[in-house]
Design a protein around this motif. Sequence first.
Motif, short mmCIF file in Angstrom:
data_model
loop_
_atom_site.label_atom_id
_atom_site.label_comp_id
_atom_site.label_asym_id
_atom_site.label_seq_id
_atom_site.Cartn_x
_atom_site.Cartn_y
_atom_site.Cartn_z
N ALA A 22 37.88 30.31 32.40
CA ALA A 22 38.92 30.76 33.33
C ALA A 22 39.31 32.21 33.04
O ALA A 22 40.45 32.53 32.67
CB ALA A 22 40.13 29.84 33.24
N VAL A 23 38.34 33.10 33.19
CA VAL A 23 38.52 34.53 32.95
C VAL A 23 38.34 35.25 34.27
O VAL A 23 37.23 35.26 34.83
CB VAL A 23 37.51 35.05 31.91
CG1 VAL A 23 37.71 36.55 31.67
CG2 VAL A 23 37.61 34.28 30.61
N PRO A 24 39.39 35.87 34.81
CA PRO A 24 39.26 36.48 36.14
C PRO A 24 38.48 37.79 36.11
O PRO A 24 38.39 38.47 35.07
CB PRO A 24 40.71 36.72 36.57
CG PRO A 24 41.45 36.87 35.28
CD PRO A 24 40.77 35.96 34.30
N LEU A 25 37.93 38.15 37.24
CA LEU A 25 37.32 39.47 37.43
C LEU A 25 38.40 40.53 37.22
O LEU A 25 39.52 40.37 37.69
CB LEU A 25 36.75 39.54 38.85
CG LEU A 25 35.87 40.73 39.23
CD1 LEU A 25 34.52 40.59 38.55
CD2 LEU A 25 35.70 40.79 40.75
N PRO A 26 38.09 41.63 36.55
CA PRO A 26 39.14 42.62 36.25
C PRO A 26 39.37 43.66 37.34
O PRO A 26 39.99 44.69 37.07
CB PRO A 26 38.61 43.27 34.97
CG PRO A 26 37.13 43.22 35.12
CD PRO A 26 36.85 41.92 35.82
N GLU A 27 38.91 43.41 38.55
CA GLU A 27 39.02 44.42 39.59
C GLU A 27 39.12 43.74 40.95
O GLU A 27 38.70 42.59 41.11
CB GLU A 27 37.81 45.35 39.57
CG GLU A 27 36.50 44.61 39.71
CD GLU A 27 35.30 45.41 39.22
OE1 GLU A 27 34.19 45.15 39.73
OE2 GLU A 27 35.47 46.26 38.34
N PRO A 28 39.69 44.43 41.95
CA PRO A 28 39.76 43.83 43.30
C PRO A 28 38.37 43.59 43.86
O PRO A 28 37.38 44.18 43.41
CB PRO A 28 40.52 44.89 44.11
CG PRO A 28 41.20 45.76 43.10
CD PRO A 28 40.32 45.75 41.89
N LEU A 29 38.30 42.72 44.88
CA LEU A 29 37.02 42.47 45.51
C LEU A 29 37.21 42.31 47.02
O LEU A 29 38.31 42.05 47.51
CB LEU A 29 36.34 41.24 44.93
CG LEU A 29 36.86 39.84 45.26
CD1 LEU A 29 35.81 38.81 44.86
CD2 LEU A 29 38.17 39.56 44.56
N HIS A 30 36.11 42.53 47.74
CA HIS A 30 36.15 42.48 49.20
C HIS A 30 36.27 41.04 49.69
O HIS A 30 35.60 40.14 49.19
CB HIS A 30 34.89 43.12 49.78
CG HIS A 30 34.89 44.61 49.70
ND1 HIS A 30 35.39 45.42 50.70
CD2 HIS A 30 34.46 45.44 48.72
CE1 HIS A 30 35.26 46.68 50.35
NE2 HIS A 30 34.69 46.73 49.15
N THR A 31 37.13 40.85 50.70
CA THR A 31 37.29 39.57 51.37
C THR A 31 37.30 39.83 52.88
O THR A 31 37.30 40.99 53.31
CB THR A 31 38.62 38.89 50.98
OG1 THR A 31 39.70 39.55 51.64
CG2 THR A 31 38.84 38.93 49.46
N PRO A 32 37.33 38.81 53.71
CA PRO A 32 37.37 39.05 55.15
C PRO A 32 38.59 39.84 55.61
O PRO A 32 38.57 40.43 56.70
CB PRO A 32 37.38 37.63 55.74
CG PRO A 32 36.69 36.80 54.71
CD PRO A 32 37.12 37.37 53.40
N THR A 33 39.64 39.87 54.79
CA THR A 33 40.85 40.62 55.17
C THR A 33 41.02 41.90 54.36
O THR A 33 42.10 42.49 54.34
CB THR A 33 42.09 39.73 54.99
OG1 THR A 33 42.13 39.22 53.64
CG2 THR A 33 42.06 38.57 55.96
N GLY A 34 39.94 42.35 53.71
CA GLY A 34 39.99 43.58 52.95
C GLY A 34 40.01 43.34 51.45
O GLY A 34 39.83 42.20 50.98
N LEU A 35 40.25 44.40 50.68
CA LEU A 35 40.30 44.28 49.23
C LEU A 35 41.49 43.42 48.81
O LEU A 35 42.60 43.60 49.30
CB LEU A 35 40.42 45.66 48.58
CG LEU A 35 39.14 46.49 48.47
CD1 LEU A 35 39.46 47.87 47.92
CD2 LEU A 35 38.12 45.80 47.57
N GLN A 36 41.24 42.49 47.90
CA GLN A 36 42.30 41.66 47.36
C GLN A 36 42.14 41.55 45.85
O GLN A 36 41.04 41.70 45.31
CB GLN A 36 42.26 40.26 47.97
CG GLN A 36 42.64 40.19 49.44
CD GLN A 36 43.05 38.79 49.83
OE1 GLN A 36 43.78 38.11 49.10
NE2 GLN A 36 42.59 38.34 50.99
N ASP A 37 43.24 41.27 45.18
CA ASP A 37 43.17 41.01 43.75
C ASP A 37 42.39 39.73 43.50
O ASP A 37 42.42 38.80 44.31
CB ASP A 37 44.58 40.87 43.17
CG ASP A 37 45.33 42.19 43.15
OD1 ASP A 37 44.67 43.25 43.11
OD2 ASP A 37 46.58 42.16 43.19
N PRO A 38 41.69 39.67 42.38
CA PRO A 38 40.91 38.47 42.09
C PRO A 38 41.81 37.29 41.76
O PRO A 38 42.97 37.46 41.35
CB PRO A 38 40.06 38.88 40.89
CG PRO A 38 40.89 39.94 40.21
CD PRO A 38 41.58 40.68 41.32
#
Length: 376
Positions: free
Chosen positions: A130-146
């Motif tokens: 359970a270690v999150p990605l350390p950067e935002p990522l693209h989603t259908p609604t734009g960049l979001q926090d992981p």
Amino acid sequence: MTQTRQTPAAGSRLFSPARLGPLDLPNRLVMAPLTRNRAGADGVPGELMAAYYAQRASAGLIIAEATTPNAVGRTYPHIPGIHTPAQTAGWRRVRDAVRDAGGRMFLQLQHGGRIGHPDTSGHLPLAPSAVPLPEPLHTPTGLQDPVTPRAMTEEDIRSTIADFADAARNAVAAGFEGVEVHAANGLLLHQFLAPNTNLRTDAWGGPVEGRIRFTVEVVRAVSEAVGPERTGVRISPGVEVNGVTESGAGELYPALLAALAPLDPVYLHVEYADPDDPGFAGLRAAWPGTLIANPRLSREEFAADAGAAAGERLLAAGADLVALGRGFIANPDLVERLRTGAPLNRLRPEFLMHVHGPEGYTDYPALSPASFAAAV
């Protein structure tokens, strides 16, 4: 716009035939798998993708882009899958178009692991820990926090391995000559390999033997499903992307290769290979089969020759085939341009990812008869 370049040395091995398992390849240039976000919202490849790959059928081998084996493994919007009948049928149309143009194709199978979002896949991501990605990522609604992924249970692990095998069967049913298991670039298999994303204390984590186990079992299942002659593997030793760090790579990758070699996959694909790096020489010495090398290119090197010089150096250092990415994006007829010294199209990086139309995708021009005559 184009850029001028020099013709490769006469007799370059880049353009000599090669054998890959049961396949005869007309040259040693491989189109690397390249995420381009042009599938439908449902992950189904369409006519635009068929046209794109058919344009590039002169590559000795095309490794089609990262494709998810199940819904939870989806990384970004408009990434293709191969776990539904519609997706398999879409890929069959792509493969038919490339075959009609004379090309050969493998399909890369990729599970995103923690690189995913419920807004994209409809599922909470799964990962070794359970270690999150350390950067935002693209989603259908734009960049979001992981989001923090859920650590995989034993049942999750076993079902995911089975999903890879099923996806490989679907790929072969769609007409692909084989599949490439993606164990690189911070995706799920790489997350199991890396000590900062795999914090498990069970048999799937801990020491090197535990951390390589998931990759080995996925490759074993895929190989048993479609045959080792249809199974390739991609790795990226020492490449720290998507928040993965690789302390201890010098111990991990020799152990991984030693465990994979008895499964006899048809090739090992090494990303960002450097012929002057002792690590590459070590990989070549350790791997008994076909080695595909993807060179690490600076912008200047790419602009000068789109990877031809680096490819020749990698062949001289022991690679059997050379995988190029950006060169094939900008030049649908890259093999002929490199062979003849014809000018190269300039890459338009603003259209590489997270856009969905033909611009910067299928509109790169091929050589005209006049420009080809001038080159030779």
